[in-house]
Design a protein around this motif. Structure first.
Motif, PDB file in Angstrom:
ATOM      1  N   ARG A 127       0.847  -1.209   0.000  1.00 33.78           N
ATOM      2  CA  ARG A 127       0.000   0.000   0.000  1.00 33.78           C
ATOM      3  C   ARG A 127       0.872   1.245   0.000  1.00 33.78           C
ATOM      4  O   ARG A 127       1.928   1.256   0.632  1.00 33.78           O
ATOM      5  CB  ARG A 127      -0.864   0.057   1.260  1.00 33.78           C
TER       6      ARG A 127
ATOM      7  N   LEU B 115      -2.929   1.169   6.363  1.00 29.83           N
ATOM      8  CA  LEU B 115      -4.179   1.353   7.102  1.00 29.83           C
ATOM      9  C   LEU B 115      -3.878   1.438   8.592  1.00 29.83           C
ATOM     10  O   LEU B 115      -2.872   0.908   9.066  1.00 29.83           O
ATOM     11  CB  LEU B 115      -5.116   0.166   6.862  1.00 29.83           C
TER      12      LEU B 115
ATOM     13  N   GLY C  17      -6.288  -4.041   8.969  1.00 27.77           N
ATOM     14  CA  GLY C  17      -7.002  -2.769   8.975  1.00 27.77           C
ATOM     15  C   GLY C  17      -8.261  -2.883   8.136  1.00 27.77           C
ATOM     16  O   GLY C  17      -8.519  -3.912   7.510  1.00 27.77           O
TER      17      GLY C  17
ATOM     18  N   ASP D 234     -10.232  -0.928   5.094  1.00 26.58           N
ATOM     19  CA  ASP D 234     -10.236   0.071   4.034  1.00 26.58           C
ATOM     20  C   ASP D 234     -11.660   0.623   3.916  1.00 26.58           C
ATOM     21  O   ASP D 234     -12.617  -0.153   3.938  1.00 26.58           O
ATOM     22  CB  ASP D 234      -9.802  -0.584   2.718  1.00 26.58           C
TER      23      ASP D 234
ATOM     24  N   THR E 129      -2.546  -4.298   6.901  1.00 25.50           N
ATOM     25  CA  THR E 129      -2.404  -2.839   6.898  1.00 25.50           C
ATOM     26  C   THR E 129      -1.427  -2.347   5.847  1.00 25.50           C
ATOM     27  O   THR E 129      -1.538  -1.228   5.377  1.00 25.50           O
ATOM     28  CB  THR E 129      -1.935  -2.327   8.271  1.00 25.50           C
TER      29      THR E 129
END
Length: 149
Positions: free
Chosen positions: A16, A20, A78, A80, A90
Motif C-alpha cells: 500500500r 491502514l 485494517g 479500508d 495494513t
C-alpha cells in the motif's frame, strides 16, 4: 469460522502507498502461540479492551492499535473504507478492488458472516461475527492445545 476459498481468479498483493490504521492482528502457527503468550502476560485492563477469534492453528485479536500485541510473524489488519466489512493487511492491498472482492466473497460464501479477515497465504477466510472478549483461562487452554500439536 474459517472457510476455504478456492480462487476464482488469482489475487496478488502489493504494498500500500499508505498503511491502514491497525484494528486487529492475525497470527498462525508459532506466531499465534507467541502472540498468545504476550496476551497472557498483559494486564486485565489490556485484555478487557480486546476481542478475538481462534481456531486450529490461528488467533486473531481486534482492538485499539496501541493495545494490540506484537510477535514475530504476525500480520496487522485494517479496514479500508471501500470495504469496511473486510479486514486486510495494513501494509498490503489485493490486486482486485476491495469492494469487488468483498462482494464476491459474500456471494461465494453466504454462510460466512461478516466482518471477514483475508490474510495472504492463509488457506481460509475467518469471520469475526463470533468475536468475543478474551478470557485469560480460555486463551491459556488454546495455547496449551496448540503447543502440543
Amino acid at each position: 469460522m474459517p472457510v476455504s476459498s478456492p480462487n476464482l481468479t488469482t489475487i496478488t498483493w502489493r504494498t500500500r502507498d499508505l498503511p491502514l490504521e491497525p484494528v486487529g492482528v492475525a497470527a498462525s502457527g508459532a506466531a499465534a502461540i507467541a502472540m498468545a503468550r504476550r496476551l497472557l502476560d498483559a494486564s486485565d485492563e489490556t485484555l478487557a479492551a480486546l476481542t478475538g477469534v481462534s481456531g486450529d492453528g490461528f488467533l486473531i485479536v481486534l482492538g485499539p492499535a496501541d493495545q494490540l500485541p506484537w510477535a514475530d510473524g504476525v500480520v496487522y489488519l485494517g479496514r479500508d473504507p471501500s470495504a469496511a466489512a473486510l479486514f486486510t493487511p495494513t501494509t498490503h492491498i489485493p490486486s482486485v478492488p476491495l469492494a469487488l472482492l468483498a462482494g464476491a466473497l459474500a456471494l461465494r460464501h453466504p454462510e460466512v458472516k461478516p466482518p471477514l479477515a483475508l490474510v495472504p497465504n492463509w488457506p481460509a477466510l475467518v469471520s469475526f461475527a463470533s468475536a468475543r472478549a478474551i478470557a485469560r483461562e480460555t486463551l491459556a487452554e488454546w495455547r496449551r492445545t496448540e503447543e502440543t500439536r
